[in-house]
Every structure is written in C-alpha cells, then in structure tokens.
Design a protein around this motif. Structure first.
Motif, short mmCIF file in Angstrom:
data_model
loop_
_atom_site.label_atom_id
_atom_site.label_comp_id
_atom_site.label_asym_id
_atom_site.label_seq_id
_atom_site.Cartn_x
_atom_site.Cartn_y
_atom_site.Cartn_z
N SER A 1 38.12 -23.71 92.90
CA SER A 1 39.36 -22.78 93.20
C SER A 1 39.57 -22.49 94.79
CB SER A 1 39.25 -21.28 92.59
OG SER A 1 39.20 -21.69 91.04
N ARG B 1 40.71 -14.70 91.64
CA ARG B 1 41.09 -16.00 91.28
C ARG B 1 39.69 -16.87 91.42
NH1 ARG B 1 45.32 -16.71 87.57
NH2 ARG B 1 46.62 -14.80 88.01
N CYS C 1 50.04 -28.18 94.26
CA CYS C 1 49.62 -27.29 93.38
C CYS C 1 50.49 -27.14 92.19
CB CYS C 1 49.04 -26.11 93.92
SG CYS C 1 48.84 -24.52 92.97
N ASP C 2 51.98 -26.73 92.83
CA ASP C 2 52.99 -26.24 91.75
C ASP C 2 54.07 -27.21 91.84
OD1 ASP C 2 53.99 -24.00 90.39
OD2 ASP C 2 55.21 -23.28 91.98
N THR D 1 57.07 -18.97 98.05
CA THR D 1 56.32 -18.61 98.52
C THR D 1 56.47 -17.46 99.68
OG1 THR D 1 55.61 -20.19 100.02
CG2 THR D 1 54.37 -20.30 97.85
N ARG E 1 44.99 -25.47 87.27
CA ARG E 1 45.86 -24.32 87.15
C ARG E 1 46.47 -24.13 88.57
NH1 ARG E 1 41.44 -22.82 84.49
NH2 ARG E 1 41.74 -22.06 82.39
N CYS E 2 47.75 -23.43 88.64
CA CYS E 2 48.33 -22.90 89.91
C CYS E 2 48.95 -21.61 89.67
CB CYS E 2 49.37 -24.07 90.20
SG CYS E 2 50.21 -23.70 91.96
N HIS E 3 48.72 -20.75 90.68
CA HIS E 3 49.30 -19.82 90.51
C HIS E 3 49.90 -19.00 91.93
CE1 HIS E 3 49.78 -15.51 88.88
NE2 HIS E 3 49.31 -15.00 89.82
N GLU F 1 50.63 -15.44 93.67
CA GLU F 1 50.59 -14.18 93.61
C GLU F 1 52.04 -13.37 94.16
OE1 GLU F 1 49.94 -11.48 91.41
OE2 GLU F 1 48.23 -12.43 91.43
N HIS G 1 47.12 -20.02 94.69
CA HIS G 1 45.80 -20.45 94.21
C HIS G 1 45.94 -21.67 93.45
CE1 HIS G 1 44.09 -16.38 94.74
NE2 HIS G 1 45.37 -15.85 94.71
#
Length: 280
Positions: free
Chosen positions: A21, A56, A229-230, A241, A259-261, A263, A275
């Motif tokens: 991560s 994360r 990532c996204d 972002t 996974r992508c996040h 925040e 992340h």
C-alpha cells in the motif's frame, strides 16, 4: 501418509500474493496560510501524516510541501507506532542560487527547515536516489526521489512538479511540466523491478476535459506504461484530489491495482490523501 499428501497438495498451490500500500499527500504545510497544517509543528505533522498513512496500512509514503525539519520526527513516530524500521528520503527545494526555500516557522516560532518532498519506506532496507528535474530558471528547483526496495523488487518514485502558476511554468505548452514528466517516466523504470510512481503532478488526466491541454498530453505516456490508481476503465481520468480536479496520481504496473481510495474527508490540506494497494 495423509500428512505427506496434504504437504504435497499444499506445495502445488500458488504462493500467496504479497501486497503493498502506498499513500501520496501534498500536506501544504510550508508557506500556504490557507491550509490548516500551515505552521504546524513537527510533532503535529508526524501525528497527522502517520495516522492517515497507517489508516490504510501504507508501506510507502510520498509527501509534498513537507518540511525537512520534520523528517526525523515523522520517522520516529512511524517506528514507534508500527514496531518496524522506517527510512525516509527527503529533498529540500532551493532557489536557483541554491538558497533553501524555507518553510515558515511553526506557531511557536521554531524553524522547520526547507519545503520538501519525501519518500518514506517501512521495513525493507531501501536505497534512495535524488533525480533533478528541468525547472524554470527564475523559480525553485524540482526533483524526484526514487526508493529501491531490493527485498520486494519495488521501485517507488515520488515528486512534486511545477504548479502552472504565473511564476512557475505558465507558458503556452507547459514546457517545464512536459519535460519533468518525460524525465520522471524515464527514471521510474528499473529492470527487474515493479514501479509505483506518483505525487502532485499538477496536470489534469488526459480524458478529464479540464485543465490545460498540454498538461493532459504530457501525462498520457504514463497511462500507456502503467495503470493509474483511480483510472475509470479505459478512460484516463479519476476522482478529484484538489478543489474538484485531479492533480495527484499513483501509477502502478497494469493489472496490479487492487484498491484505490481518495480520502476526501480530510480537510487539513488543500489536497486529499490518495491511497493505492497493489499486488506484487
């Protein structure tokens, strides 16, 4: 006999996949009085960054608009909280005459060093390289930090590119960000290693429909080599972002992104932490 059979079957199963991560965050602590982390102490910075990264389970952290004076405090905070060794590679911005581009003092008047980029790595012994990037001769110098993790065969490169403001690559065609991205793509690749590369790139995604066209073209080669990532399917875009636009990126080998996040609940900076979790 049964035990031998079970051992044989177990040996035939695929080995469990390891994951990594990574977080990137422009923490906006150095000189921007509009940000809540402006003039934060080293301890406060370590607490906020560390908590966000560990929420994360980040094993690598890319930071922008950090301060060199807080590097040791963050490293110690991460080690105490995780029980692991952490190593941080840091580079302080300078003017063209070599003068450090200073972070403003904290609220108690204590110096915090130069505004910086940093790459923090957990556990594995890491080696760090500083790669200068082309930058406007009238403003601050730029660079990327690459960390090599031999035990995982991972190369992690983080950076903060020119802003595109009137004093930092505002010219038609975004010539400096174009050159910076070309160089970043070159240094991100290391034979035998899987790369994760990103940071605050200060350009918009190619298919976003906003931001300067030159910047969108300049970042497009990353999408040919990596998966962002996204990224939304085949479209080269992603969630915002900073103030409704995507400026922060995390690229990894195609097919490796689990996974992508982003925040968005974090309001300490004008950028949101992003992340990624990748399969190694």
């Amino acid at each position: 006999m049964v035990g031998h059979v079970l051992l044989l079957l177990a040996s035939m199963l695929p080995a469990p996949q390891a994951n990594l991560s990574v977080m990137t965050w422009n923490v906006c602590t150095g000189t921007n009085s509009d940000c809540r982390l402006y003039r934060a102490s080293a301890v406060e910075l370590a607490e906020h960054i560390g908590r966000q990264a560990l929420s994360r389970r980040a094993g690598v952290i890319f930071l922008q608009e950090f301060c060199t004076g807080a590097t040791g405090t963050l490293e110690l905070w991460l080690e105490r909280r995780t029980g692991q060794r952490w190593t941080i590679g840091s580079w302080g911005l300078t003017g063209q005459d070599g003068t450090p581009y200073a972070c403003h003092p904290d609220l108690l008047g204590r110096p915090r060093g130069a505004q910086s980029i940093a790459v923090a790595v957990a556990g594995d012994a890491a080696t760090f390289e500083i790669h200068p990037l082309p930058a406007p001769p009238w403003y601050v110098k730029r660079a990327a930090i690459c960390a090599d993790l031999p035990a995982r065969k991972v190369r992690a490169c983080g950076t903060h590119l020119s802003s595109g403001s009137a004093y930092d690559d505002r010219q038609a065609g975004a010539p400096y960000r174009t050159k910076q991205l070309e160089r970043l793509l070159e240094i991100s690749v290391k034979p035998g290693y899987r790369s994760v590369v990103g940071g605050d790139l200060n350009v918009s995604p190619p298919d976003s429909g906003y931001g300067g066209a030159a910047g969108r073209r300049a970042v497009a080669p990353f999408y040919r080599l990596y998966q962002e990532c996204d990224q939304r399917g085949g479209r080269r875009t992603g969630g915002w972002t900073r103030q409704g636009k995507k400026l922060d990126y995390l690229f990894a080998p195609k097919g490796s992104v689990r996974r992508c996040h982003v925040e968005r609940g974090v309001t300490l900076s004008d950028h949101k932490p992003a992340h990624i979790e990748v399969t190694l």
